[in-house]
Scaffold this motif. Structure first.
Motif, PDB file in Angstrom:
ATOM      1  N   GLN A 244      45.872  51.410  27.591  1.00  7.85           N
ATOM      2  CA  GLN A 244      45.112  50.164  27.602  1.00  7.85           C
ATOM      3  C   GLN A 244      45.868  49.031  28.295  1.00  7.85           C
ATOM      4  OE1 GLN A 244      44.709  50.191  23.376  1.00  7.85           O
ATOM      5  NE2 GLN A 244      42.852  51.437  23.401  1.00  7.85           N
ATOM      6  N   ARG A 245      47.146  48.929  28.017  1.00  5.84           N
ATOM      7  CA  ARG A 245      47.970  47.926  28.692  1.00  5.84           C
ATOM      8  C   ARG A 245      49.434  48.209  28.422  1.00  5.84           C
ATOM      9  NH1 ARG A 245      50.121  43.517  26.467  1.00  5.84           N
ATOM     10  NH2 ARG A 245      49.643  42.264  28.302  1.00  5.84           N
TER      11      ARG A 245
ATOM     12  N   ASP B  30      53.163  46.276  27.490  1.00  4.97           N
ATOM     13  CA  ASP B  30      53.930  45.092  27.105  1.00  4.97           C
ATOM     14  C   ASP B  30      55.322  45.273  27.681  1.00  4.97           C
ATOM     15  OD1 ASP B  30      55.483  43.117  25.898  1.00  4.97           O
ATOM     16  OD2 ASP B  30      54.392  43.229  23.998  1.00  4.97           O
TER      17      ASP B  30
ATOM     18  N   TYR C 127      50.707  49.012  43.631  1.00  6.85           N
ATOM     19  CA  TYR C 127      51.901  48.250  43.298  1.00  6.85           C
ATOM     20  C   TYR C 127      52.914  48.311  44.440  1.00  6.85           C
ATOM     21  CZ  TYR C 127      50.318  48.086  38.462  1.00  6.85           C
ATOM     22  OH  TYR C 127      49.597  47.860  37.319  1.00  6.85           O
TER      23      TYR C 127
ATOM     24  N   ARG D   9      52.889  42.566  35.993  1.00  5.46           N
ATOM     25  CA  ARG D   9      52.684  41.290  36.676  1.00  5.46           C
ATOM     26  C   ARG D   9      51.796  41.443  37.915  1.00  5.46           C
ATOM     27  NH1 ARG D   9      56.851  40.509  40.664  1.00  5.46           N
ATOM     28  NH2 ARG D   9      56.988  38.285  40.192  1.00  5.46           N
ATOM     29  N   LYS D  10      50.846  40.516  38.031  1.00  8.45           N
ATOM     30  CA  LYS D  10      49.890  40.572  39.132  1.00  8.45           C
ATOM     31  C   LYS D  10      50.555  40.363  40.485  1.00  8.45           C
ATOM     32  CE  LYS D  10      45.598  39.275  36.742  1.00  8.45           C
ATOM     33  NZ  LYS D  10      46.078  39.540  35.390  1.00  8.45           N
TER      34      LYS D  10
ATOM     35  N   PRO E 182      45.504  50.346  38.739  1.00  9.50           N
ATOM     36  CA  PRO E 182      46.617  49.656  38.073  1.00  9.50           C
ATOM     37  C   PRO E 182      46.426  49.571  36.558  1.00  9.50           C
ATOM     38  CG  PRO E 182      45.192  48.064  39.146  1.00  9.50           C
ATOM     39  CD  PRO E 182      44.676  49.419  39.528  1.00  9.50           C
ATOM     40  N   ILE E 183      47.494  49.188  35.864  1.00  8.19           N
ATOM     41  CA  ILE E 183      47.489  49.057  34.406  1.00  8.19           C
ATOM     42  C   ILE E 183      47.648  47.596  34.036  1.00  8.19           C
ATOM     43  CG2 ILE E 183      48.698  49.674  32.274  1.00  8.19           C
ATOM     44  CD1 ILE E 183      49.639  52.206  33.613  1.00  8.19           C
ATOM     45  N   ASP E 184      46.876  47.129  33.074  1.00  7.52           N
ATOM     46  CA  ASP E 184      47.011  45.749  32.591  1.00  7.52           C
ATOM     47  C   ASP E 184      48.403  45.545  31.988  1.00  7.52           C
ATOM     48  OD1 ASP E 184      44.465  45.123  33.332  1.00  7.52           O
ATOM     49  OD2 ASP E 184      43.584  45.400  31.338  1.00  7.52           O
ATOM     50  N   GLY E 185      48.935  44.355  32.211  1.00  4.76           N
ATOM     51  CA  GLY E 185      50.217  43.997  31.615  1.00  4.76           C
ATOM     52  C   GLY E 185      51.351  43.932  32.607  1.00  4.76           C
TER      53      GLY E 185
END
Length: 443
Positions: free
Chosen positions: A88-89, A91, A289, A279-280, A274-277
């Motif tokens: 999901q994301r 950290d 990426y 940095r954009k 891409p995966i949430d979390g």
């Protein structure tokens, strides 16, 4: 916040790999003898050999022939752990991956999520077309094709019937070219036997390519020969045209021309997943990426990316490496070696891509191949290229069973001109309702 997923802590450096495609799987293998805990997370419990998905979609192979369970592949690798979950994301501060089964801690994270279908923001196209990026997609396409022919037998209106028989393929890369060729062979050898009441002279196959040639990235000889082969097969190849819209029935090109079909196959492009979390600022155009020469994601020391999701920008690759299997495999292999160097506090080795060339098959005894051997380029077309394509794809499959079953299926198809897997099981794409004015068939 979710609790920790149940995974034994071995007290060793832990690398978490998200995605079991070509890159992720190769990395797992490369870490076999490295003193690390290797955790693979994937939403499926199997690896898919994507280059042959189109053969599942056209009834040439069974889905079982091109998939291999991760646990079976790695059953003798002691440091390997697999978890079936959706990520999901991430950290990146706490160094945990948030998944559908809980939190997974990592010391090193490797993103190998591959690519997803790129519809370029066209929601109508996404809703109405069929892509081929997964086993589920391939099965859906096969079911849809066969179901549409069954429906065509019930119609009295010629235009409506033809809309079920006709196909539009968008994208002239290997996937588009190969599925156009496969459908052509089915039209010639298989469908007329199954559906004797239908006139397959009315079955049109259109391949729409936005550029001036097919197989972008391959040689001019390969592009021209594939065009010749497809046209000889009766495929209507439309170059320098873009599909502007598709409402489930009418395909409108940017020139204003229209085509009628209930089945549009989208093979026009992919984007990174891409995966949430993360940095954009690390994310480039196309959802990839930015990574350095060691596959580290820009802005991080302990997060890496492999394959389609990774864009290694160099003077030789200003847009990153091609989104095909070989860069992913080679990056996964080297990253495994670099993790061993990292633990031994040795300098990391930079990645250098060894381009082995590209191939595409159009049909029986017909293929194109651009091969690089010993620093030299070799280009061939026709029967020899077809033999090379067959051999390379056969030995690239994972597991003896898959190689044997694919070889048997191909041998049967070659000598019988038949595709034996024409069954409708599972999901299919229902066409838009037939006009009320259409005559009902009297059975």
């Amino acid at each position: 916040m979710e609790g920790l997923a149940k995974i034994e802590d071995l007290g060793k450096p832990r690398v978490v790999i998200v995605g079991g495609g070509f890159g992720g799987l190769e990395l797992v293998k490369a870490l076999r003898h490295v003193d690390m805990q290797v955790i693979l997370i994937d939403k499926q419990n199997y690896h898919t050999f994507q280059p042959l998905l189109y053969q599942v979609a056209t009834a040439g192979l069974s889905p079982d022939d091109i998939v291999s369970p991760f646990r079976k592949i790695m059953d003798e690798q002691a440091n390997f752990y697999f978890r079936l979950a959706e990520v999901q994301r991430v950290d990146t501060v706490a160094q945990v991956v948030e998944t559908s089964i809980g939190l997974v801690k990592y010391d090193y994270l490797v993103v190998a999520t591959g690519a997803t279908t790129n519809y370029f923001g066209d929601e109508q196209m996404q809703r109405n077309s069929i892509a081929i990026k997964s086993v589920e997609d391939a099965i859906e396409l096969r079911n849809t094709v066969l179901s549409n022919f069954e429906k065509a037998l019930q119609l009295g209106d010629e235009e409506q019937m033809n809309s079920l028989l006709d196909f539009v393929i968008v994208g002239g890369g290997p996937t588009g070219v190969e599925i156009a060729g496969a459908l052509s062979e089915l039209r010639k050898h298989v469908f007329p036997k199954d559906y004797k009441e239908l006139d397959f002279k009315q079955m049109d196959i259109h391949l729409v390519q936005s550029g001036p040639s097919l197989l972008k990235g391959m040689s001019e000889e390969a592009a021209q020969k594939s065009l010749e082969y497809l046209r000889n097969y009766g495929v209507n190849v439309i170059l320098d045209r873009r599909v502007k819209s598709y409402d489930g029935y009418t395909v409108t090109l940017n020139t204003g021309e229209t085509l009628i079909t209930r089945t549009l196959i989208w093979a026009a492009g992919v984007a990174g997943a891409p995966i949430d979390g993360i940095r954009k600022e690390s994310l480039l155009k196309g959802g990839r990426y930015q990574v350095d020469e060691y596959n580290r994601v820009a802005g991080y020391e302990n997060i890496f990316a492999l394959g389609d999701i990774a864009a290694m920008i160099t003077p030789a690759t200003p847009e990153g490496h091609p989104m095909v299997a070989q860069p992913a495999i080679q990056q996964g292999h080297l990253l495994g070696q670099n993790f061993a160097r990292l633990l031994a506090k040795q300098p990391l080795q930079p990645f250098h891509y060894h381009d082995k060339g590209a191939m595409a098959t159009i049909g029986r005894n017909l293929a194109v191949a651009d091969v690089k051997l010993m620093g030299k380029d070799y280009r061939t077309q026709g029967f020899l290229a077809w033999l090379m394509w067959t051999f390379v794809h056969l030995i690239s499959l994972i597991g003896f069973r898959n190689r044997l079953f694919v070889l048997l299926s191909w041998t049967f198809s070659y000598f019988s001109n038949d595709k034996g897997l024409r069954y409708i099981i599972g999901k299919r794409r229902e066409p838009m309702p037939v006009e009320a004015t259409t005559e009902k068939a009297i059975v």
